[in-house]
Design a protein around this motif. Sequence first.
Motif, PDB file in Angstrom:
ATOM      1  N   VAL A 155       0.810  -1.224   0.000  1.00 47.02           N
ATOM      2  CA  VAL A 155       0.000   0.000   0.000  1.00 47.02           C
ATOM      3  C   VAL A 155       0.842   1.272   0.000  1.00 47.02           C
ATOM      4  O   VAL A 155       0.300   2.368  -0.030  1.00 47.02           O
ATOM      5  CB  VAL A 155      -1.000   0.044   1.184  1.00 47.02           C
ATOM      6  N   SER A 156       2.171   1.137   0.031  1.00 45.55           N
ATOM      7  CA  SER A 156       2.977   2.357   0.074  1.00 45.55           C
ATOM      8  C   SER A 156       3.928   2.451  -1.122  1.00 45.55           C
ATOM      9  O   SER A 156       4.790   3.314  -1.146  1.00 45.55           O
ATOM     10  CB  SER A 156       3.743   2.429   1.399  1.00 45.55           C
ATOM     11  N   LEU A 165     -11.499  -0.682   0.563  1.00 46.80           N
ATOM     12  CA  LEU A 165     -12.599  -0.505   1.517  1.00 46.80           C
ATOM     13  C   LEU A 165     -13.715  -1.483   1.141  1.00 46.80           C
ATOM     14  O   LEU A 165     -13.809  -1.910  -0.011  1.00 46.80           O
ATOM     15  CB  LEU A 165     -13.117   0.934   1.448  1.00 46.80           C
ATOM     16  N   ARG A 186      -8.356   2.085  -0.017  1.00 47.31           N
ATOM     17  CA  ARG A 186      -8.225   2.537   1.371  1.00 47.31           C
ATOM     18  C   ARG A 186      -7.160   3.633   1.462  1.00 47.31           C
ATOM     19  O   ARG A 186      -7.277   4.559   2.258  1.00 47.31           O
ATOM     20  CB  ARG A 186      -7.839   1.342   2.258  1.00 47.31           C
ATOM     21  N   TYR A 187      -6.136   3.528   0.617  1.00 50.92           N
ATOM     22  CA  TYR A 187      -5.023   4.483   0.646  1.00 50.92           C
ATOM     23  C   TYR A 187      -5.068   5.327  -0.623  1.00 50.92           C
ATOM     24  O   TYR A 187      -5.436   4.830  -1.688  1.00 50.92           O
ATOM     25  CB  TYR A 187      -3.689   3.720   0.739  1.00 50.92           C
ATOM     26  N   ASP A 188      -4.631   6.587  -0.516  1.00 47.70           N
ATOM     27  CA  ASP A 188      -4.752   7.509  -1.651  1.00 47.70           C
ATOM     28  C   ASP A 188      -3.701   7.330  -2.731  1.00 47.70           C
ATOM     29  O   ASP A 188      -3.872   7.807  -3.839  1.00 47.70           O
ATOM     30  CB  ASP A 188      -4.629   8.966  -1.166  1.00 47.70           C
ATOM     31  N   ILE A 189      -2.607   6.721  -2.421  1.00 53.68           N
ATOM     32  CA  ILE A 189      -1.450   6.655  -3.304  1.00 53.68           C
ATOM     33  C   ILE A 189      -1.804   6.161  -4.722  1.00 53.68           C
ATOM     34  O   ILE A 189      -2.594   5.226  -4.885  1.00 53.68           O
ATOM     35  CB  ILE A 189      -0.381   5.754  -2.657  1.00 53.68           C
ATOM     36  N   PHE A 223      -7.724  -3.384  -8.167  1.00 54.70           N
ATOM     37  CA  PHE A 223      -6.845  -2.726  -7.186  1.00 54.70           C
ATOM     38  C   PHE A 223      -6.759  -1.221  -7.477  1.00 54.70           C
ATOM     39  O   PHE A 223      -6.031  -0.503  -6.824  1.00 54.70           O
ATOM     40  CB  PHE A 223      -5.448  -3.352  -7.181  1.00 54.70           C
TER      41      PHE A 223
END
Lengths: 176, 221
Positions: A60-61, A92, A107-110, A142
């Motif tokens: 996620v990063s 989500l 869930r993450y903005d990246i 994804f």
Amino acid sequence: MRPAVEASDSVLREMGHQVETVRLKDKRIAQCRGCFGCWVRTPGQCIIDDDANEIMRSFVSSHVIVLLTPVTFGGHSSQLKKALDRMLGSALPYLERCGRDTRHPRRYDIAQRMVFVGLLPERDHEAQVTYRELSKMNALNFRATGWAMALVFSNERTEMASIAVREDLLQAGVAP
Amino acid sequence: MRAVLLIGSPRGDRSTSRALGVYTLEGLRSRGWEVEERFTCRDVTTSEGLTDLLAAVERSDLLILSFPTYVDSPPAAVMRIMETMHGRIKRGGALLAIANCGFISSSNNTSSLSICRLFARDIGWEWRGGLSLGGGNVLAGRTLEEAGGVARNVRRALDQAVSALAEGRVVPRGTIDRMARNIVPPFIYNITANRAWDRAARNNKVLDRIRDRPYMEEEQV
Ligand SMILES: Cc1cc2nc3c(=O)[nH]c(=O)nc-3n(C[C@H](O)[C@H](O)[C@H](O)COP(=O)(O)O)c2cc1C
């Protein structure tokens, strides 16, 4: 496998990315239990405590995710699949409409790009078509901002692997 | 004749995969077939489990693989079973795959079923067809009979599939299309599902944290 790994590593570094390589065969990863705990019990976090959680952190990063796997029956090998199944918490639970389809919000903005590199013993039209379709669906679900897929054939010269992977990365638009 | 059902969901007894598979299996049983069922997610974790599962497959004329779509393809345990069978199954056979997925559109099972078809091709088995159900969560935890009216179309499709399978035929195109129909209207499904996730999170007292980002990195702004 090795030429494809080396090629993706060097292209990504040339483009200025930091590269982390995760070798799944050295990892302890249990199969997903299908409990949806990562959505409604401990949001974003799997209830199983094993190496998949560190992989989730990287997953996620990172701006680029390269998935490298033998293609089995046109799909990801079970080893990669075990890790991917555990990445459900990166999305989500909600269903939202995207054109004619439904997807989960991130869930993450990246902004992430996904690159799929599949290994096959030899050319196999049906398996290739299926793997392409699967890669596309994975990238859409994804919510990748770009994606590409390359195939590497064990019965062909190793330089071919490097060329295919290099083109694949460029096509996915991995330049930072 | 003999059929074995491999249930590919880690949710086991309470899974939609089992509900669909058992209904099919019972149809065959009522036509005089011997039947058995195995849980792949359990079997895959031990070498004895794998051996027993392979033995069950070896003694059957028809393998029914019923599983949820995970990340657009069969769950890891199902891929693992297929990889294992590829090296070890000696005799011929026939495969029916039943995939169910969480999104309302059954087209989300397309890759899963293509993978099953290629698996049958690679082990030299007959492909009896791939049945695809969207909105699988509608049935969660219920048998097809318990689900009542909402599952009527699914039951009808599986009845037709059983008729074909019992005679050693491929599942007809019309049956596959019937199964693939929306189980409920899409917008109702999405609204209901979203409310159900909120309810589940509220029951677990985490509704206010449902969008948490436990792995958020500092530099990500
Ligand atoms: C890890 C994981 C991944 C999933 N991926 C998908 C997917 O890619 N597409 C989809 O439509 N549903 C997906 N689902 C939802 C399941 O397919 C759905 O809940 C299904 O009805 C479960 O069936 P079962 O009761 O037989 O386990 C996923 C569920 C889990 C737990």
